[in-house]
Design a protein around this motif. Structure first.
Motif, short mmCIF file in Angstrom:
data_model
loop_
_atom_site.label_atom_id
_atom_site.label_comp_id
_atom_site.label_asym_id
_atom_site.label_seq_id
_atom_site.Cartn_x
_atom_site.Cartn_y
_atom_site.Cartn_z
N GLN A 1 2.63 3.40 -16.90
CA GLN A 1 2.43 2.64 -15.67
C GLN A 1 2.93 3.52 -14.52
O GLN A 1 4.02 4.08 -14.60
CB GLN A 1 3.25 1.35 -15.74
N LEU A 2 2.13 3.65 -13.50
CA LEU A 2 2.54 4.43 -12.34
C LEU A 2 2.85 3.48 -11.19
O LEU A 2 2.02 2.64 -10.82
CB LEU A 2 1.43 5.41 -11.92
N LYS A 3 4.05 3.61 -10.66
CA LYS A 3 4.44 2.76 -9.54
C LYS A 3 4.62 3.62 -8.29
O LYS A 3 5.16 4.73 -8.37
CB LYS A 3 5.77 2.05 -9.84
N LYS A 4 4.17 3.07 -7.19
CA LYS A 4 4.40 3.75 -5.91
C LYS A 4 5.24 2.83 -5.05
O LYS A 4 4.86 1.67 -4.82
CB LYS A 4 3.07 4.05 -5.21
N SER A 5 6.36 3.36 -4.62
CA SER A 5 7.31 2.58 -3.83
C SER A 5 7.60 1.23 -4.50
O SER A 5 7.66 0.19 -3.85
CB SER A 5 6.78 2.37 -2.41
N GLU B 1 11.19 2.32 -23.88
CA GLU B 1 10.66 2.71 -22.58
C GLU B 1 11.59 3.69 -21.90
O GLU B 1 12.79 3.78 -22.20
CB GLU B 1 10.43 1.50 -21.68
N THR B 2 11.00 4.45 -21.02
CA THR B 2 11.77 5.37 -20.19
C THR B 2 10.97 5.64 -18.92
O THR B 2 9.75 5.45 -18.89
CB THR B 2 12.08 6.69 -20.94
N SER B 3 11.64 6.08 -17.88
CA SER B 3 10.97 6.29 -16.59
C SER B 3 11.48 7.57 -15.94
O SER B 3 12.59 8.03 -16.21
CB SER B 3 11.25 5.13 -15.63
N LYS B 4 10.65 8.12 -15.07
CA LYS B 4 11.08 9.24 -14.24
C LYS B 4 10.50 9.03 -12.83
O LYS B 4 9.35 8.60 -12.67
CB LYS B 4 10.56 10.56 -14.79
N THR B 5 11.30 9.38 -11.85
CA THR B 5 10.82 9.29 -10.48
C THR B 5 10.40 10.67 -9.99
O THR B 5 10.95 11.68 -10.43
CB THR B 5 11.93 8.78 -9.54
N PHE B 6 9.42 10.70 -9.10
CA PHE B 6 9.03 11.96 -8.48
C PHE B 6 8.41 11.66 -7.12
O PHE B 6 8.13 10.50 -6.78
CB PHE B 6 8.06 12.76 -9.36
N THR B 7 8.24 12.70 -6.36
CA THR B 7 7.74 12.55 -5.00
C THR B 7 6.56 13.47 -4.76
O THR B 7 6.55 14.61 -5.25
CB THR B 7 8.86 12.88 -3.98
N VAL B 8 5.59 12.98 -4.04
CA VAL B 8 4.49 13.82 -3.57
C VAL B 8 4.62 13.92 -2.06
O VAL B 8 4.71 12.91 -1.37
CB VAL B 8 3.11 13.24 -3.95
N LYS B 9 4.68 15.14 -1.59
CA LYS B 9 4.91 15.30 -0.15
C LYS B 9 4.12 16.49 0.40
O LYS B 9 4.11 17.55 -0.23
CB LYS B 9 6.40 15.55 0.08
N ILE C 1 0.59 0.73 -9.46
CA ILE C 1 -0.73 1.04 -8.91
C ILE C 1 -1.73 1.47 -9.98
O ILE C 1 -2.93 1.37 -9.79
CB ILE C 1 -0.65 2.13 -7.81
N ARG C 2 -1.24 1.94 -11.09
CA ARG C 2 -2.15 2.33 -12.17
C ARG C 2 -1.45 2.16 -13.51
O ARG C 2 -0.22 2.27 -13.60
CB ARG C 2 -2.58 3.79 -12.02
N SER C 3 -2.23 1.94 -14.54
CA SER C 3 -1.65 1.89 -15.88
C SER C 3 -2.74 2.22 -16.88
O SER C 3 -3.93 2.04 -16.61
CB SER C 3 -1.06 0.51 -16.17
N ALA C 4 -2.34 2.74 -18.00
CA ALA C 4 -3.29 3.07 -19.06
C ALA C 4 -2.51 3.40 -20.32
O ALA C 4 -1.29 3.14 -20.39
CB ALA C 4 -4.18 4.25 -18.65
N ALA D 1 -1.56 10.48 -3.44
CA ALA D 1 -1.21 10.43 -2.02
C ALA D 1 0.30 10.63 -1.87
O ALA D 1 1.07 10.37 -2.80
CB ALA D 1 -1.61 9.08 -1.43
N ALA D 2 0.69 11.09 -0.71
CA ALA D 2 2.12 11.31 -0.47
C ALA D 2 2.90 10.02 -0.69
O ALA D 2 2.42 8.93 -0.35
CB ALA D 2 2.32 11.82 0.95
N GLY D 3 4.07 10.14 -1.28
CA GLY D 3 4.89 8.96 -1.50
C GLY D 3 5.87 9.16 -2.63
O GLY D 3 5.91 10.22 -3.24
N ASN D 4 6.65 8.12 -2.87
CA ASN D 4 7.62 8.16 -3.97
C ASN D 4 7.07 7.37 -5.15
O ASN D 4 6.61 6.23 -4.98
CB ASN D 4 8.95 7.53 -3.51
#
Lengths: 346, 184
Positions: free
Chosen positions: A284-288, A338-346, A292-295, A317-320
């Motif tokens: 699952q991809l989360k933005k802020s 489950e596990t998660s990682k955060t990243f940023t597009v800038k 926003i997406r999952s598969a 798109a740019a964001g966290n």
């Protein structure tokens, strides 16, 4: 046109052309590959470079800190802790030191209901003395692994070794001997302490990089059992590959590392390992904070064999962002890992 | 065997780590860009150089000093970039035969008409012309004018003689000059 003119224009043209790209940082990934201790990843592009066959886990060292010395009174100061207040201080690295990525394993929660635990691996850039021996490197890695506190803001890591230090580490071709200041902290379950012992075994063996050399523990205060349960008389080792699912967390995200910064326009590809039923892991991809997406992605192997997976997220798109990887039980639909990682597009 | 306190079997692995860290800091960007100039795919270029660093680390006991290691890295990068192109051409031939489609990479070894037009418009006609030279001429000129390597260093990187380097450079430059004069 003179030869000089032609050469000058060619030189300038190539420079401009080369500067059209911004190479992404891969140092930690490279260091993870050369310190591969699990050899889980299948060879990439076997036709390209044979050495890739030795490649394993892509890495993810996130917090970067300096360890001012090897002693039990180590001082850890975050240098590049990406997402937090930890970034407020710079690492203290003496002139005789160099920074290397040391593998460190941590006991962390893999699911909350019911609670289960497993080992997660971090590659932590650590300042150590130039020319340090493998034993010194292993001791430094253990020092990092035994202090999970700096990670606990981001990861569900436990601290079973809090207030315990490594007093001495000796190495022979057939034995790693770790002398601890104490037997470990109180108040942890049998599963957690079993993993805590494995945490030290995996970390020492990985830092030394010479295979599963048996590990013997000595407790400086005379205790003959770790956590009051595990006798110090025998040696300990990591389990064979077919049983490693009993120790390692079911899902690792090895790339992007926590807080990774992607340049806008660059495609994002996440990589990791899993030991999941039929190799199936959901993402699952989360933005802020908003999904926003999952598969679903399929790993190269299903449990009990640990496989590798990758998810191509494309240009974002740019964001966290937060990438959440999880496995759902086929029996009851519950999230079992489950596990998660955060990243940023800038 | 008696245990040795704080003593590992040998510091070889350690030296390799330090060398890798130093070389990465100094040459990662330029090597990725070198590979990119040859393959025109950033992902592949990064993977190529990443693999070169891993290979260098595993051979550190034979390389032992940073000059030799850098030469080895360059050789790996050029050879692997060439393999990428060769692989891509095989893939293209197959796909073109089957579907007349472009490769999954989306970037072919030869610049597209659009790329050429863009290069022309931005004054990088020479770089576009460089892409139309023979593989060897392109490699020699890229190593010479992007990395500013000497003939001996280029010879080492390409595993050819210095005389061949000189010949490829001469012919490559002559072809570029001819191309330029055709446009003037």
């Amino acid at each position: 046109m003179t030869t000089n003119d032609l050469e000058r224009r060619l030189r300038e043209g190539l420079r401009r052309e080369a500067e059209r790209i911004k190479p992404r940082e891969r140092r930690t990934e490279i260091l993870a590959m050369v310190h591969d201790d699990t050899q889980l990843i299948e060879p990439r592009r076997r036709w390209l470079i044979p050495i890739a066959a030795a490649a394993s886990v892509a890495l993810i060292g996130t917090l970067v800190w300096g360890v001012s010395n090897f002693g039990g009174s180590q001082q850890i100061t975050p240098a590049v802790a990406v997402p937090s207040a930890l970034s407020s201080a710079n690492a203290k690295v003496s002139g005789a030191s160099t920074q290397v990525a040391l593998p460190a394993y941590f006991v962390g929660a893999t699911s909350t209901a019911p609670a289960h635990y497993g080992l997660y691996r971090e590659f932590v850039l650590t300042a150590v003395a130039r020319g340090a021996t493998l034993a010194q490197k292993a001791r430094a890695a253990l020092t990092v692994a035994m202090n999970a506190q700096p990670f606990t803001k981001y990861e569900p890591y436990l601290q079973p070794w809090s207030a315990t230090t490594v007093k001495k580490l000796t190495l022979t071709p057939n034995l790693i001997t770790i002398t601890l200041s104490g037997p470990g902290a109180r108040g942890f379950t049998a599963e957690q302490t079993r993993l805590a012992v494995q945490e030290l075994v995996w970390t020492a063996q990985a830092a030394i990089g010479q295979g599963p050399i048996p590990v013997k523990f000595v407790v400086a205060n005379g205790s003959v059992k770790l956590f009051g349960t595990y006798p110090t008389a025998p040696t300990y080792n990591r389990p064979t590959k077919d049983l490693q699912y009993q120790v390692l967390a079911p899902i690792w995200i090895t790339f992007p590392e926590r807080g990774h910064l992607f340049a806008a326009g660059a495609p994002v590809v996440a990589k990791g390992e899993s030991c999941a039923f039929e190799g199936t892991t959901q993402w699952q991809l989360k933005k802020s904070g908003a999904a926003i997406r999952s598969a679903v992605t399929t790993a190269s192997s299903g449990c009990p064999t640990r496989g590798t997976w990758q998810v191509k997220l494309g240009v974002l798109a740019a964001g966290n962002y937060t990438l959440r990887m999880y496995e759902v039980s086929m029996q009851n639909g519950q999230t079992v890992a489950e596990t998660s990682k955060t990243f940023t597009v800038k | 065997m008696a245990e040795r306190e704080e003593a590992g079997p040998a510091p070889r692995q350690w030296a390799a780590d330090a060398a890798l860290t130093d070389l990465y800091g100094a040459h990662w960007h330029s090597l990725v860009r070198l590979s990119w100039l040859l393959v025109r795919d950033q992902q592949l270029a990064e993977e190529t150089v990443q693999d070169a660093f891993v290979a260098m680390h595993s051979r550190w006991s034979q390389l032992r000093n940073e000059d030799l290691a850098l030469a080895y890295l360059r050789r790996c990068v050029v050879n692997s970039s060439r393999s990428v192109l060769r692989h891509r051409k095989v893939e293209e031939r197959y796909l073109n035969a089957e579907t007349n489609a472009r490769t999954a990479h989306g970037i072919t070894a030869e610049p597209s008409a659009e790329t050429r037009a863009l290069a022309h418009a931005t004054g990088d006609r020479l770089v576009a012309a460089l892409g139309r030279l023979s593989r060897r001429q392109r490699e020699v000129l890229t190593l010479r004018y992007y990395l500013d390597l000497s003939e001996a260093q280029i010879a080492n990187a390409l595993s050819i003689s210095p005389g061949s380097v000189k010949a490829h450079a001469h012919r490559g430059l002559a072809a570029l000059r001819s191309d330029e004069e055709g446009h003037s």
